[in-house]
Design a protein around this motif. Structure first.
Motif, PDB file in Angstrom:
ATOM      1  N   ARG A  26      83.635   4.776  90.885  1.00  0.00           N
ATOM      2  CA  ARG A  26      84.934   5.075  91.504  1.00  0.00           C
ATOM      3  C   ARG A  26      84.840   6.433  92.197  1.00  0.00           C
ATOM      4  O   ARG A  26      84.720   7.470  91.559  1.00  0.00           O
ATOM      5  CB  ARG A  26      86.032   5.079  90.441  1.00  0.00           C
ATOM      6  CG  ARG A  26      87.378   5.602  90.914  1.00  0.00           C
ATOM      7  CD  ARG A  26      88.456   5.318  89.869  1.00  0.00           C
ATOM      8  NE  ARG A  26      88.018   5.675  88.536  1.00  0.00           N
ATOM      9  CZ  ARG A  26      88.210   6.874  87.979  1.00  0.00           C
ATOM     10  NH1 ARG A  26      88.785   7.844  88.672  1.00  0.00           N
ATOM     11  NH2 ARG A  26      87.800   7.092  86.742  1.00  0.00           N
ATOM     12  N   HIS A  27      84.898   6.425  93.523  1.00  0.00           N
ATOM     13  CA  HIS A  27      84.774   7.665  94.292  1.00  0.00           C
ATOM     14  C   HIS A  27      86.064   8.481  94.207  1.00  0.00           C
ATOM     15  O   HIS A  27      87.170   7.939  94.227  1.00  0.00           O
ATOM     16  CB  HIS A  27      84.449   7.366  95.756  1.00  0.00           C
ATOM     17  CG  HIS A  27      83.084   6.805  95.961  1.00  0.00           C
ATOM     18  ND1 HIS A  27      81.965   7.588  96.117  1.00  0.00           N
ATOM     19  CD2 HIS A  27      82.648   5.513  96.029  1.00  0.00           C
ATOM     20  CE1 HIS A  27      80.900   6.817  96.272  1.00  0.00           C
ATOM     21  NE2 HIS A  27      81.289   5.555  96.230  1.00  0.00           N
ATOM     22  N   THR A  28      85.892   9.790  94.121  1.00  0.00           N
ATOM     23  CA  THR A  28      87.017  10.727  94.130  1.00  0.00           C
ATOM     24  C   THR A  28      86.683  11.867  95.079  1.00  0.00           C
ATOM     25  O   THR A  28      85.505  12.126  95.367  1.00  0.00           O
ATOM     26  CB  THR A  28      87.287  11.291  92.725  1.00  0.00           C
ATOM     27  OG1 THR A  28      86.093  11.936  92.246  1.00  0.00           O
ATOM     28  CG2 THR A  28      87.695  10.193  91.758  1.00  0.00           C
ATOM     29  N   PRO A  29      87.679  12.582  95.584  1.00  0.00           N
ATOM     30  CA  PRO A  29      87.400  13.727  96.466  1.00  0.00           C
ATOM     31  C   PRO A  29      86.530  14.756  95.753  1.00  0.00           C
ATOM     32  O   PRO A  29      86.833  15.169  94.634  1.00  0.00           O
ATOM     33  CB  PRO A  29      88.799  14.283  96.763  1.00  0.00           C
ATOM     34  CG  PRO A  29      89.714  13.132  96.555  1.00  0.00           C
ATOM     35  CD  PRO A  29      89.125  12.323  95.447  1.00  0.00           C
ATOM     36  N   SER A  30      85.448  15.130  96.380  1.00  0.00           N
ATOM     37  CA  SER A  30      84.508  16.062  95.765  1.00  0.00           C
ATOM     38  C   SER A  30      84.530  17.399  96.480  1.00  0.00           C
ATOM     39  O   SER A  30      85.111  17.546  97.555  1.00  0.00           O
ATOM     40  CB  SER A  30      83.089  15.481  95.816  1.00  0.00           C
ATOM     41  OG  SER A  30      82.703  15.236  97.148  1.00  0.00           O
ATOM     42  N   LEU A  31      83.872  18.382  95.883  1.00  0.00           N
ATOM     43  CA  LEU A  31      83.787  19.709  96.478  1.00  0.00           C
ATOM     44  C   LEU A  31      82.931  19.664  97.743  1.00  0.00           C
ATOM     45  O   LEU A  31      82.022  18.834  97.855  1.00  0.00           O
ATOM     46  CB  LEU A  31      83.180  20.691  95.470  1.00  0.00           C
ATOM     47  CG  LEU A  31      83.979  20.938  94.187  1.00  0.00           C
ATOM     48  CD1 LEU A  31      83.170  21.812  93.227  1.00  0.00           C
ATOM     49  CD2 LEU A  31      85.312  21.598  94.496  1.00  0.00           C
ATOM     50  N   PRO A  32      83.175  20.528  98.687  1.00  0.00           N
ATOM     51  CA  PRO A  32      82.349  20.539  99.908  1.00  0.00           C
ATOM     52  C   PRO A  32      80.913  20.938  99.597  1.00  0.00           C
ATOM     53  O   PRO A  32      80.636  21.609  98.592  1.00  0.00           O
ATOM     54  CB  PRO A  32      83.043  21.590 100.794  1.00  0.00           C
ATOM     55  CG  PRO A  32      83.807  22.451  99.839  1.00  0.00           C
ATOM     56  CD  PRO A  32      84.242  21.552  98.731  1.00  0.00           C
ATOM     57  N   THR A  33      80.023  20.536 100.455  1.00  0.00           N
ATOM     58  CA  THR A  33      78.612  20.871 100.276  1.00  0.00           C
ATOM     59  C   THR A  33      78.414  22.376 100.337  1.00  0.00           C
ATOM     60  O   THR A  33      78.993  23.046 101.200  1.00  0.00           O
ATOM     61  CB  THR A  33      77.767  20.202 101.375  1.00  0.00           C
ATOM     62  OG1 THR A  33      78.004  18.793 101.345  1.00  0.00           O
ATOM     63  CG2 THR A  33      76.288  20.483 101.168  1.00  0.00           C
ATOM     64  N   PRO A  34      77.628  22.963  99.411  1.00  0.00           N
ATOM     65  CA  PRO A  34      77.421  24.419  99.434  1.00  0.00           C
ATOM     66  C   PRO A  34      76.871  24.886 100.773  1.00  0.00           C
ATOM     67  O   PRO A  34      76.001  24.236 101.367  1.00  0.00           O
ATOM     68  CB  PRO A  34      76.412  24.643  98.293  1.00  0.00           C
ATOM     69  CG  PRO A  34      76.574  23.463  97.399  1.00  0.00           C
ATOM     70  CD  PRO A  34      76.942  22.327  98.285  1.00  0.00           C
ATOM     71  N   ALA A  35      77.370  26.011 101.234  1.00  0.00           N
ATOM     72  CA  ALA A  35      76.952  26.531 102.534  1.00  0.00           C
ATOM     73  C   ALA A  35      75.528  27.067 102.500  1.00  0.00           C
ATOM     74  O   ALA A  35      74.814  27.019 103.501  1.00  0.00           O
ATOM     75  CB  ALA A  35      77.910  27.627 102.990  1.00  0.00           C
ATOM     76  N   ASN A  36      75.089  27.594 101.341  1.00  0.00           N
ATOM     77  CA  ASN A  36      73.741  28.146 101.230  1.00  0.00           C
ATOM     78  C   ASN A  36      73.293  28.069  99.771  1.00  0.00           C
ATOM     79  O   ASN A  36      74.022  27.586  98.894  1.00  0.00           O
ATOM     80  CB  ASN A  36      73.705  29.596 101.740  1.00  0.00           C
ATOM     81  CG  ASN A  36      74.818  30.438 101.131  1.00  0.00           C
ATOM     82  OD1 ASN A  36      75.073  30.392  99.931  1.00  0.00           O
ATOM     83  ND2 ASN A  36      75.496  31.206 101.988  1.00  0.00           N
TER      84      ASN A  36
END
Length: 442
Positions: A26-36
């Motif tokens: 079950r997909h849920t909103p995840s954190l954005p991909t780390p910038a670095n």
């Protein structure tokens, strides 16, 4: 039992829901991909947890890792199985074998005998060189064993041969499992005399056993205690009437040949490492059957143990099992009372649910979740349509429960620590390679 952390769906990107037909993500909103990389490490450190859950026995360890990806968990598992060095018999020099078992089969059996010695105290073969610059055998990279056994005409004749052989072996400085047993017994008697002579007026305190996180049953613990109590006890072979005398060859008949300073580093009265009998360098279990001989048959050989990893051969693997599973998450969506609650407790694994007195009028008891660690994701309750709609079961993608069972030459906690060191070195080497590749592209 440690506090049960609440699953963070934003950190995992979803949950594995357990349905009657199987498992669905079950997909849920995840954190954005780390910038670095710095942001990635900061996020990893903030959510990382490592907790030891329990130690059912000296050779078993159950722990959990929270906040990591499945690639990290699987890498740790594979390293524990295949990349932690141990000592095992590698080269067998067969001088004479007139027994029924073939040379290569006997050599293979010897190689699989676990040795009760800490591999961290030895070097890999090839580090030491002789005067000509070639790889040399030393007491820091090789352990030598011999097996010299002869089967007599009958039991009386065999005992006479054994006594003569024992005298010869002691004169040559060879050590068998019987010698270690005598040294261990002597040390125990001296320790007992010291305790009797000392001023020990303390009262015996009854040990209080903590409840098992994984809900190991009393029968399982009793079986483990029975197996431990029988460890290394001399087993008497059963003779079949009207058949020739048969001599049973066990690992206790292997003769350790101390090289260099090995005897001073591994004295016979020491307690040993891991879970073995201890004392000198011996097989972990002295009662492993190697071969059977009939009157007149002989086995004479020399075996050399070296350091290696399970990736080359399974005999070097330090673990019997190293596995992990995802942490179960059990949520009671609708209250479950009375007969349904009792039915649920009987259907699920013991310890997951328990019955409590119901506060609501018109109900006797209700079912509440107390220990999700003990859940093995049984779906028996889904046979009941009411219970199926009342319970929501899922797995947390970034919460891993590890079960590690050591063979015995190293304790499981040490194996985990060594695996983390290997994983750290792999990451460091990869970082160096990436830096070199970037420098070449500039």
């Amino acid at each position: 039992m440690p506090p049960i952390p609440e699953p963070d769906a934003s950190a995992t990107g979803g949950m594995y829901d357990v349905k009657e037909s199987g498992i669905q993500f079950r997909h849920t909103p995840s954190l954005p991909t780390p910038a670095n990389g710095d942001e990635f490490l900061k996020r990893l450190k903030s959510g990382f947890q490592f907790n030891v859950l329990e130690r059912p026995s000296k050779n078993e360890l159950v722990f959990e890792i929270i906040g990591v990806d499945v690639s990290f968990a699987n890498a740790l598992r594979r390293i524990m199985i295949a990349e932690i060095p141990t000592m095992a018999l590698e080269h067998v020099y067969m001088w004479n074998n007139t027994g029924l078992i073939h040379d290569e089969v006997l050599s293979h059996r010897l190689g699989l005998v676990p040795l009760n010695v800490d591999p961290r105290l030895f070097d890999e073969y090839g580090h030491d060189l002789d005067e000509n610059g070639e790889m040399a055998f030393t007491d820091r990279n090789t352990i030598v064993f011999r097996l010299n056994v002869v089967c007599g005409k009958n039991e009386v004749d065999d005992e006479k041969i054994q006594k003569r052989s024992n005298a010869q072996w002691k004169a040559e400085g060879l050590i068998s499992g019987y010698d270690v047993e005598v040294a261990q017994q002597s040390k125990k008697e001296k320790d007992a005399k010291k305790k009797v002579g000392g001023d020990d007026d303390g009262e015996m305190k009854e040990e209080v056993e903590e409840p098992s996180v994984m809900n190991l049953s009393i029968a399982d613990r009793a079986a483990a205690d029975a197996a431990t109590s029988n460890l290394n006890k001399s087993s008497t072979p059963i003779d079949t009437p009207h058949r020739p005398f048969t001599k049973h060859i066990y690992t206790r008949d292997l003769l350790w040949c101390p090289q260099g300073e090995q005897l001073s580093k591994f004295p016979l009265h020491s307690s040993g490492v891991g879970s073995g009998f201890g004392g000198g360098i011996r097989p972990l279990h002295e009662d492993i059957l190697l071969a059977k001989l009939r009157p007149g048959q002989v086995i004479e050989l020399e075996a050399h143990a070296r350091k290696g990893i399970g990736k080359d051969h399974a005999k070097w693997s330090p673990v019997a099992t190293a596995s992990y599973r995802l942490m179960p998450s059990i949520e009671v969506v609708k209250p479950i009372y009375d007969e349904l609650a009792e039915e649920l407790v009987n259907w699920m694994e013991p310890g997951v649910f328990k019955l409590e007195e119901a506060d609501e009028a018109g109900h006797r008891v209700k079912a509440v979740v107390v220990n999700p660690y003990a859940c093995t994701m049984s779906r028996n309750f889904m046979r009941n349509p009411v219970l199926k709609e009342s319970i929501k079961m899922s797995r947390i993608p970034n919460h891993f429960i590890f079960s590690v069972e050591s063979v015995g030459m190293m304790e499981p906690a040490i194996i985990v620590a060594e695996a983390l060191k290997v994983l750290k070195n792999k990451a460091s080497n990869l970082s160096v390679l990436v830096d070199e590749a970037e420098a070449m592209n500039e």
